[in-house]
Design a protein around this motif. Structure first.
Motif, PDB file in Angstrom:
ATOM      1  N   ALA A  95       0.841  -1.195   0.000  1.00 48.58           N
ATOM      2  CA  ALA A  95       0.000   0.000   0.000  1.00 48.58           C
ATOM      3  C   ALA A  95       0.880   1.250   0.000  1.00 48.58           C
ATOM      4  O   ALA A  95       2.092   1.172   0.204  1.00 48.58           O
ATOM      5  CB  ALA A  95      -0.896  -0.002   1.240  1.00 48.58           C
ATOM      6  N   HIS A  96       0.249   2.383  -0.254  1.00 51.86           N
ATOM      7  CA  HIS A  96       0.953   3.666  -0.237  1.00 51.86           C
ATOM      8  C   HIS A  96       0.288   4.599   0.754  1.00 51.86           C
ATOM      9  O   HIS A  96      -0.934   4.665   0.833  1.00 51.86           O
ATOM     10  CB  HIS A  96       0.956   4.299  -1.629  1.00 51.86           C
ATOM     11  CG  HIS A  96       1.729   3.499  -2.611  1.00 51.86           C
ATOM     12  ND1 HIS A  96       1.135   2.644  -3.506  1.00 51.86           N
ATOM     13  CD2 HIS A  96       3.061   3.383  -2.814  1.00 51.86           C
ATOM     14  CE1 HIS A  96       2.071   2.054  -4.231  1.00 51.86           C
ATOM     15  NE2 HIS A  96       3.248   2.490  -3.836  1.00 51.86           N
ATOM     16  N   PHE A  97       1.105   5.330   1.507  1.00 53.72           N
ATOM     17  CA  PHE A  97       0.621   6.332   2.444  1.00 53.72           C
ATOM     18  C   PHE A  97       0.948   7.697   1.863  1.00 53.72           C
ATOM     19  O   PHE A  97       2.103   7.999   1.574  1.00 53.72           O
ATOM     20  CB  PHE A  97       1.297   6.171   3.806  1.00 53.72           C
ATOM     21  CG  PHE A  97       0.780   7.139   4.829  1.00 53.72           C
ATOM     22  CD1 PHE A  97      -0.273   6.781   5.653  1.00 53.72           C
ATOM     23  CD2 PHE A  97       1.317   8.408   4.956  1.00 53.72           C
ATOM     24  CE1 PHE A  97      -0.771   7.670   6.596  1.00 53.72           C
ATOM     25  CE2 PHE A  97       0.830   9.306   5.895  1.00 53.72           C
ATOM     26  CZ  PHE A  97      -0.219   8.942   6.713  1.00 53.72           C
ATOM     27  N   ASN A  98      -0.094   8.522   1.671  1.00 56.48           N
ATOM     28  CA  ASN A  98       0.061   9.854   1.100  1.00 56.48           C
ATOM     29  C   ASN A  98      -0.179  10.875   2.201  1.00 56.48           C
ATOM     30  O   ASN A  98      -1.278  10.957   2.741  1.00 56.48           O
ATOM     31  CB  ASN A  98      -0.932  10.041  -0.051  1.00 56.48           C
ATOM     32  CG  ASN A  98      -0.684  11.306  -0.830  1.00 56.48           C
ATOM     33  OD1 ASN A  98       0.097  12.157  -0.439  1.00 56.48           O
ATOM     34  ND2 ASN A  98      -1.359  11.434  -1.947  1.00 56.48           N
ATOM     35  N   CYS A  99       0.856  11.652   2.543  1.00 62.80           N
ATOM     36  CA  CYS A  99       0.707  12.684   3.561  1.00 62.80           C
ATOM     37  C   CYS A  99      -0.098  13.840   2.978  1.00 62.80           C
ATOM     38  O   CYS A  99       0.272  14.392   1.933  1.00 62.80           O
ATOM     39  CB  CYS A  99       2.062  13.180   4.057  1.00 62.80           C
ATOM     40  SG  CYS A  99       1.916  14.456   5.330  1.00 62.80           S
ATOM     41  N   THR A 100      -1.179  14.188   3.640  1.00 65.62           N
ATOM     42  CA  THR A 100      -2.070  15.228   3.120  1.00 65.62           C
ATOM     43  C   THR A 100      -1.502  16.626   3.332  1.00 65.62           C
ATOM     44  O   THR A 100      -1.997  17.577   2.732  1.00 65.62           O
ATOM     45  CB  THR A 100      -3.457  15.137   3.781  1.00 65.62           C
ATOM     46  OG1 THR A 100      -3.306  15.200   5.202  1.00 65.62           O
ATOM     47  CG2 THR A 100      -4.151  13.838   3.393  1.00 65.62           C
ATOM     48  N   ARG A 101      -0.475  16.757   4.151  1.00 64.60           N
ATOM     49  CA  ARG A 101       0.123  18.079   4.367  1.00 64.60           C
ATOM     50  C   ARG A 101       1.316  18.330   3.447  1.00 64.60           C
ATOM     51  O   ARG A 101       1.347  19.311   2.721  1.00 64.60           O
ATOM     52  CB  ARG A 101       0.551  18.258   5.815  1.00 64.60           C
ATOM     53  CG  ARG A 101       1.097  19.679   6.086  1.00 64.60           C
ATOM     54  CD  ARG A 101       1.326  19.955   7.539  1.00 64.60           C
ATOM     55  NE  ARG A 101       0.046  19.995   8.243  1.00 64.60           N
ATOM     56  CZ  ARG A 101      -0.097  19.746   9.533  1.00 64.60           C
ATOM     57  NH1 ARG A 101       0.963  19.438  10.265  1.00 64.60           N
ATOM     58  NH2 ARG A 101      -1.269  19.795  10.103  1.00 64.60           N
ATOM     59  N   CYS A 102       2.307  17.444   3.457  1.00 66.91           N
ATOM     60  CA  CYS A 102       3.523  17.685   2.662  1.00 66.91           C
ATOM     61  C   CYS A 102       3.483  17.027   1.286  1.00 66.91           C
ATOM     62  O   CYS A 102       4.291  17.348   0.420  1.00 66.91           O
ATOM     63  CB  CYS A 102       4.761  17.231   3.423  1.00 66.91           C
ATOM     64  SG  CYS A 102       4.918  15.440   3.633  1.00 66.91           S
ATOM     65  N   GLY A 103       2.568  16.087   1.080  1.00 71.10           N
ATOM     66  CA  GLY A 103       2.436  15.443  -0.221  1.00 71.10           C
ATOM     67  C   GLY A 103       3.363  14.267  -0.457  1.00 71.10           C
ATOM     68  O   GLY A 103       3.306  13.643  -1.510  1.00 71.10           O
ATOM     69  N   GLN A 104       4.223  13.937   0.513  1.00 72.90           N
ATOM     70  CA  GLN A 104       5.123  12.801   0.337  1.00 72.90           C
ATOM     71  C   GLN A 104       4.329  11.505   0.303  1.00 72.90           C
ATOM     72  O   GLN A 104       3.287  11.382   0.939  1.00 72.90           O
ATOM     73  CB  GLN A 104       6.136  12.740   1.490  1.00 72.90           C
ATOM     74  CG  GLN A 104       7.014  13.939   1.602  1.00 72.90           C
ATOM     75  CD  GLN A 104       7.956  14.138   0.420  1.00 72.90           C
ATOM     76  OE1 GLN A 104       8.152  13.247  -0.412  1.00 72.90           O
ATOM     77  NE2 GLN A 104       8.512  15.316   0.335  1.00 72.90           N
ATOM     78  N   ILE A 105       4.845  10.544  -0.456  1.00 77.41           N
ATOM     79  CA  ILE A 105       4.226   9.230  -0.546  1.00 77.41           C
ATOM     80  C   ILE A 105       5.223   8.202  -0.035  1.00 77.41           C
ATOM     81  O   ILE A 105       6.371   8.176  -0.463  1.00 77.41           O
ATOM     82  CB  ILE A 105       3.800   8.902  -1.989  1.00 77.41           C
ATOM     83  CG1 ILE A 105       2.736   9.894  -2.450  1.00 77.41           C
ATOM     84  CG2 ILE A 105       3.294   7.465  -2.087  1.00 77.41           C
ATOM     85  CD1 ILE A 105       2.305   9.718  -3.883  1.00 77.41           C
ATOM     86  N   TYR A 106       4.762   7.364   0.882  1.00 73.23           N
ATOM     87  CA  TYR A 106       5.591   6.329   1.481  1.00 73.23           C
ATOM     88  C   TYR A 106       5.003   4.964   1.146  1.00 73.23           C
ATOM     89  O   TYR A 106       3.792   4.789   1.147  1.00 73.23           O
ATOM     90  CB  TYR A 106       5.635   6.480   3.007  1.00 73.23           C
ATOM     91  CG  TYR A 106       6.209   7.797   3.465  1.00 73.23           C
ATOM     92  CD1 TYR A 106       7.562   7.913   3.758  1.00 73.23           C
ATOM     93  CD2 TYR A 106       5.401   8.918   3.577  1.00 73.23           C
ATOM     94  CE1 TYR A 106       8.089   9.123   4.163  1.00 73.23           C
ATOM     95  CE2 TYR A 106       5.932  10.136   3.982  1.00 73.23           C
ATOM     96  CZ  TYR A 106       7.274  10.233   4.280  1.00 73.23           C
ATOM     97  OH  TYR A 106       7.796  11.441   4.678  1.00 73.23           O
ATOM     98  N   CYS A 107       5.869   3.995   0.888  1.00 75.83           N
ATOM     99  CA  CYS A 107       5.420   2.626   0.668  1.00 75.83           C
ATOM    100  C   CYS A 107       5.228   1.954   2.020  1.00 75.83           C
ATOM    101  O   CYS A 107       6.063   2.080   2.910  1.00 75.83           O
ATOM    102  CB  CYS A 107       6.437   1.849  -0.156  1.00 75.83           C
ATOM    103  SG  CYS A 107       6.568   2.448  -1.843  1.00 75.83           S
ATOM    104  N   LEU A 108       4.112   1.261   2.169  1.00 71.08           N
ATOM    105  CA  LEU A 108       3.811   0.503   3.377  1.00 71.08           C
ATOM    106  C   LEU A 108       3.916  -0.976   3.026  1.00 71.08           C
ATOM    107  O   LEU A 108       3.047  -1.529   2.359  1.00 71.08           O
ATOM    108  CB  LEU A 108       2.403   0.834   3.890  1.00 71.08           C
ATOM    109  CG  LEU A 108       2.124   2.303   4.200  1.00 71.08           C
ATOM    110  CD1 LEU A 108       0.670   2.491   4.590  1.00 71.08           C
ATOM    111  CD2 LEU A 108       3.050   2.802   5.300  1.00 71.08           C
ATOM    112  N   GLU A 109       4.978  -1.597   3.474  1.00 73.90           N
ATOM    113  CA  GLU A 109       5.251  -2.987   3.115  1.00 73.90           C
ATOM    114  C   GLU A 109       4.335  -3.976   3.816  1.00 73.90           C
ATOM    115  O   GLU A 109       3.900  -4.936   3.238  1.00 73.90           O
ATOM    116  CB  GLU A 109       6.710  -3.331   3.421  1.00 73.90           C
ATOM    117  CG  GLU A 109       7.709  -2.547   2.607  1.00 73.90           C
ATOM    118  CD  GLU A 109       7.629  -2.839   1.134  1.00 73.90           C
ATOM    119  OE1 GLU A 109       7.402  -3.999   0.747  1.00 73.90           O
ATOM    120  OE2 GLU A 109       7.784  -1.894   0.354  1.00 73.90           O
ATOM    121  N   ASN A 110       4.073  -3.743   5.082  1.00 75.00           N
ATOM    122  CA  ASN A 110       3.321  -4.714   5.864  1.00 75.00           C
ATOM    123  C   ASN A 110       2.158  -4.037   6.564  1.00 75.00           C
ATOM    124  O   ASN A 110       2.346  -3.410   7.592  1.00 75.00           O
ATOM    125  CB  ASN A 110       4.220  -5.392   6.905  1.00 75.00           C
ATOM    126  CG  ASN A 110       5.357  -6.130   6.266  1.00 75.00           C
ATOM    127  OD1 ASN A 110       5.141  -6.947   5.391  1.00 75.00           O
ATOM    128  ND2 ASN A 110       6.572  -5.839   6.687  1.00 75.00           N
TER     129      ASN A 110
END
Length: 141
Positions: A95-110
């Motif tokens: 899955a992907h986590f999208n920060c609604t403030r800074c716009g960064q996208i992080y991969c969520l492995e587990n």
């Protein structure tokens, strides 16, 4: 390619392990993606390449990113701002986590619990995108 750092060695090894041609541009871009803690936009990759490596022309960068995605050495995800971001991860399904403030996208492995899909009869799942939105650790402080 001269003397290269540890993550560049990893990038080179990943490309060669697949029996693919390891050009300097491919190793450089994959190195940048492997070193990042979040998915990077084209312009972020371009800036990282300019500050830490030899210059890679813009068209070459686009081609390398497409090649990395095609070879499954990287993946791309579109953010809420409709900008494509790229990341190199060891697993394909996550899955992907999208920060609604800074716009960064992080991969969520587990993710726990894992997201399960039940498709109607006759459908065959090839890929699923799961996006989670909220504040990243930096923005939630």
């Amino acid at each position: 390619m001269g003397r290269i750092n540890r993550s560049a060695e990893d990038a080179l090894a990943m490309i060669r392990k697949m029996g693919l041609r390891a050009t300097a541009a491919r190793v450089t871009v994959l190195d940048v993606l492997l070193s990042a803690d979040h998915a990077l936009s084209h312009s972020e990759i371009e800036r990282a390449v300019e500050t830490t490596h030899d210059v890679v022309e813009r068209v070459t960068l686009y081609r390398v990113l497409d090649w990395l995605v095609t070879q499954k050495l990287a993946h791309k995800v579109v953010g809420a701002d409709r900008v494509w971001r790229f990341n190199a991860t060891p697993t394909a399904d996550h899955a992907h986590f999208n920060c609604t403030r800074c716009g960064q996208i992080y991969c969520l492995e587990n993710l726990t619990p894992a997201v399960a899909l039940t498709l109607p009869e006759g459908f065959s799942l090839q890929h699923a995108d799961v996006a989670v939105q909220g504040l990243c650790p930096h923005c939630s402080r």
